[in-house]
Each structure stands twice: as C-alpha cells, then as structure tokens.
Design an enzyme around this catalytic site. Structure first.
Site, PDB file in Angstrom:
ATOM      1  N   LYS A 190       0.833  -1.308  -0.103  1.00  0.00           N
ATOM      2  CA  LYS A 190      -0.021   0.073   0.013  1.00  0.00           C
ATOM      3  C   LYS A 190       0.933   1.172  -0.001  1.00  0.00           C
ATOM      4  O   LYS A 190       0.615   2.027  -0.821  1.00  0.00           O
ATOM      5  CB  LYS A 190      -0.982   0.027   1.130  1.00  0.00           C
ATOM      6  CG  LYS A 190      -1.956  -1.143   1.190  1.00  0.00           C
ATOM      7  CD  LYS A 190      -2.701  -1.132   2.436  1.00  0.00           C
ATOM      8  CE  LYS A 190      -2.137  -0.964   3.669  1.00  0.00           C
ATOM      9  NZ  LYS A 190      -1.642  -2.397   4.003  1.00  0.00           N
ATOM     10  N   ARG A 242     -10.388   1.177   8.025  1.00  0.00           N
ATOM     11  CA  ARG A 242     -10.063  -0.590   8.308  1.00  0.00           C
ATOM     12  C   ARG A 242     -11.037  -1.230   8.972  1.00  0.00           C
ATOM     13  O   ARG A 242     -11.247  -2.311   8.978  1.00  0.00           O
ATOM     14  CB  ARG A 242      -8.840  -0.727   9.155  1.00  0.00           C
ATOM     15  CG  ARG A 242      -7.708  -0.437   8.796  1.00  0.00           C
ATOM     16  CD  ARG A 242      -6.615  -0.628   9.631  1.00  0.00           C
ATOM     17  NE  ARG A 242      -5.223  -1.247   9.475  1.00  0.00           N
ATOM     18  CZ  ARG A 242      -4.165  -0.614   9.059  1.00  0.00           C
ATOM     19  NH1 ARG A 242      -4.245   0.655   8.808  1.00  0.00           N
ATOM     20  NH2 ARG A 242      -3.047  -1.184   8.843  1.00  0.00           N
ATOM     21  N   ARG A 254      11.471  -5.585   5.484  1.00  0.00           N
ATOM     22  CA  ARG A 254      11.234  -4.227   5.046  1.00  0.00           C
ATOM     23  C   ARG A 254      12.090  -3.428   6.016  1.00  0.00           C
ATOM     24  O   ARG A 254      12.233  -3.602   6.952  1.00  0.00           O
ATOM     25  CB  ARG A 254       9.592  -3.709   5.436  1.00  0.00           C
ATOM     26  CG  ARG A 254       9.653  -2.288   5.218  1.00  0.00           C
ATOM     27  CD  ARG A 254       8.025  -1.961   5.368  1.00  0.00           C
ATOM     28  NE  ARG A 254       7.257  -2.402   6.399  1.00  0.00           N
ATOM     29  CZ  ARG A 254       6.233  -2.442   6.400  1.00  0.00           C
ATOM     30  NH1 ARG A 254       5.505  -1.708   5.519  1.00  0.00           N
ATOM     31  NH2 ARG A 254       5.624  -3.045   7.601  1.00  0.00           N
ATOM     32  N   ARG A 288      10.519  -1.351  11.814  1.00  0.00           N
ATOM     33  CA  ARG A 288       9.373  -1.108  12.506  1.00  0.00           C
ATOM     34  C   ARG A 288       9.053  -2.184  13.573  1.00  0.00           C
ATOM     35  O   ARG A 288       9.381  -3.460  13.349  1.00  0.00           O
ATOM     36  CB  ARG A 288       8.198  -1.205  11.532  1.00  0.00           C
ATOM     37  CG  ARG A 288       8.076   0.435  11.037  1.00  0.00           C
ATOM     38  CD  ARG A 288       7.072   0.199   9.780  1.00  0.00           C
ATOM     39  NE  ARG A 288       5.654  -0.383  10.138  1.00  0.00           N
ATOM     40  CZ  ARG A 288       4.803  -0.264   9.334  1.00  0.00           C
ATOM     41  NH1 ARG A 288       4.718   0.437   8.181  1.00  0.00           N
ATOM     42  NH2 ARG A 288       3.422  -1.058   9.459  1.00  0.00           N
ATOM     43  N   ARG A 316      -0.860  -9.116  12.894  1.00  0.00           N
ATOM     44  CA  ARG A 316      -1.450  -8.035  12.053  1.00  0.00           C
ATOM     45  C   ARG A 316      -2.257  -8.725  10.868  1.00  0.00           C
ATOM     46  O   ARG A 316      -3.073  -8.295  10.610  1.00  0.00           O
ATOM     47  CB  ARG A 316      -0.170  -7.245  11.469  1.00  0.00           C
ATOM     48  CG  ARG A 316       0.230  -6.400  12.475  1.00  0.00           C
ATOM     49  CD  ARG A 316       1.564  -5.619  12.208  1.00  0.00           C
ATOM     50  NE  ARG A 316       1.456  -4.703  10.829  1.00  0.00           N
ATOM     51  CZ  ARG A 316       2.751  -4.739  10.143  1.00  0.00           C
ATOM     52  NH1 ARG A 316       3.713  -5.263  10.565  1.00  0.00           N
ATOM     53  NH2 ARG A 316       2.469  -4.003   9.277  1.00  0.00           N
TER      54      ARG A 316
END
Ligand code: AP5
Length: 217
Positions: free
Chosen positions: A18, A92, A131, A157, A168
């Site tokens: 995203k 969401r 990431r 993160r 998640r």
C-alpha cells in the site's frame, strides 16, 4: 472549468505494498498520500502518541476507531487535499468507513474507487520481515528486492517482528470480512493482483481505474 477531485482508498493486508503503491499513484495524480500508519508513527517519534496506543501498534493490534477518525477528518480538511487525496490504511473497519462517508458527504464528496491489493500470505510475511524504511526520506526498501542505498538511515518497524506480523495479518483477515463486502456492495471495490514489480502493480491499478497506460512507461 470544473476541477476533478480524485478520492482513492487503498486497502490490503500488511505488506501488500500500500505504502509503495500510494507513493507511485500520488505522484501520477498529484494528490497527497494520507497514511494513518505514518501519522501514528510520526506521533510516536514526536512522543505525542498515548502509551496505550503505542503498545497496541507495536504489538500489531488495531487502534480504536475514535483514535483514527479524528486524524483523518482534520488532515483531509487541509488545503493540499482540495483536489483529492489517497487514503492508505484507512478505513479499516465498517465504523471507520461510515465515518469517512459522513465526513465526505459534508463537502458533497464521495470515494472514486477502493483498490484492494491481493498478495498471498507467505509473500506478505517475507516482505514485512525484510522491510526497512529510511527515517529521513520515508522511502520504503526491501533488503532483497529493493535494497537501500549506502548511507540510508534505516528503521526496522517494531511491528515487523515475526510475532507482531502474524497478529497483524490475522487482524486484517478478521477486519476485511466486513469491510470488503461493504465496498463491494457500493460497487467501489477494485481487486488488483499485488504480485509483481511495483511498476507492474501500478499499471494494473491504473487499468482498474480505467486509465490504462496513462502516465505509464
Ligand atoms: P500501517 O502503517 O497502515 O501498516 P499496515 O497496514 O500493516 O501496512 P504496512 O505499512 O505494513 O504495509 P504496506 O501494505 O504499506 O506495504 P509496503 O508498501 O510498506 O499501520 C500500522 C499500524 O497502525 C496498524 O497495525 C495499527 O496498529 C495502526 N493503524 C493504522 N491505521 C489504522 C486504522 N485505520 N485503524 C486502526 N489502527 C490503525 O511494502 C512492504 C514491503 O514489501 C516493503 O519492504 C516493500 O519494499 C516491499 N514491496 C512492496 N511492493 C512490492 C512488490 N511489488 N514487489 C516486491 N516487494 C514489494
């Protein structure tokens, strides 16, 4: 001449791309990217995010609706949103989607399209664990597919740790059970295959928006 206002929503599981697609699409449409995740991480860095919210975020849970709805109402009222905007990570939940509709209706506006990026779960896990984000530029990298340049100030993160990643992905699956039918019923949902290079995925999104090849290479 009537101004064209473009309001897009990007949905997809954590790691679907995203943030990556939002940057590419916003450049094409000259609209700002509004990411609730980025706004919350910014508040975290500034030390203004309440501790209870910080704990929820870092562990991979969703914040309560009231914590994010106000953020979006305020941000979309800013002058750079006058030609539209792209929402990344909001709404969401169905209550968030209803709040957004009500907020847009006040300005006689509505969503143009909701783009859902589909990526299989094992690939999502692989993307998230590798990431890294450049703290200074916000640029998103992948240690294997899109390695950062030397000198980048990299951040890993807290919610990209394997134990938070699973939570998640589960939260997303539970949430979409209601959110996707909500947009499907309104005929706004466009499903896009999110596997391929970022540029290939952008081309698919443009086609789904009825603009194949526009601005593309
Ligand atoms: P948020 O920041 O929105 O996180 P997310 O939805 O989990 O999504 P991500 O940012 O992890 O992934 P992405 O889809 O943007 O993927 P990316 O482009 O980085 O939210 C974080 C937290 O904030 C939530 O868990 C929650 O606590 C809270 N929150 C936020 N909004 C909320 C809301 N509305 N309500 C309640 N709580 C909320 O890509 C991932 C990796 O893959 C990168 O390494 C990238 O380089 C790589 N990659 C991307 N595309 C490709 C490709 N095509 N090929 C190969 N690699 C690719």
């Amino acid at each position: 001449m009537t101004e064209v206002i473009m309001i897009l929503v990007l949905v997809g599981p954590p790691g679907a791309g995203k943030g990556t697609q939002a940057k590419l699409l916003c450049a094409r449409f000259s609209i700002p990217q509004i990411s609730t995740g980025d706004m919350l991480r910014e508040a975290k860095r500034a030390g203004t995010l309440e501790k209870r919210y910080l704990d929820i975020m870092d562990s991979g849970g969703l914040l309560p609706d009231e914590a994010v709805i106000g953020l979006i109402d305020r941000r979309t009222a800013e002058p750079d949103c006058s030609n539209g905007f792209l929402l990344d990570g909001f709404p969401r939940t169905v209550p968030q989607a209803n709040a957004l509709d009500a907020h847009l209706a006040q300005g006689s506006l509505g969503i143009d399209a909701v783009i859902q990026l589909d990526v299989p779960r094992p690939l999502l896990e692989e993307r998230l664990i590798h990431r890294r984000t450049d703290k200074r530029s916000g640029q998103i990298y992948h240690l294997v597919y899109n390695p950062p340049p030397p000198g980048a100030e990299l951040e890993h993160r807290a919610d990209d740790r394997p134990e938070a990643v699973g939570k998640r992905l589960d939260a997303y699956e539970a949430m979409t059970a209601a959110l996707l039918p909500f947009y499907e019923q309104k005929k706004l949902l466009r499903r896009v295959d999110g596997v391929g290079t970022p540029e290939e995925v952008t081309q698919r999104v443009m086609s789904a928006l009825g603009r194949p090849g526009s601005g593309g290479e």
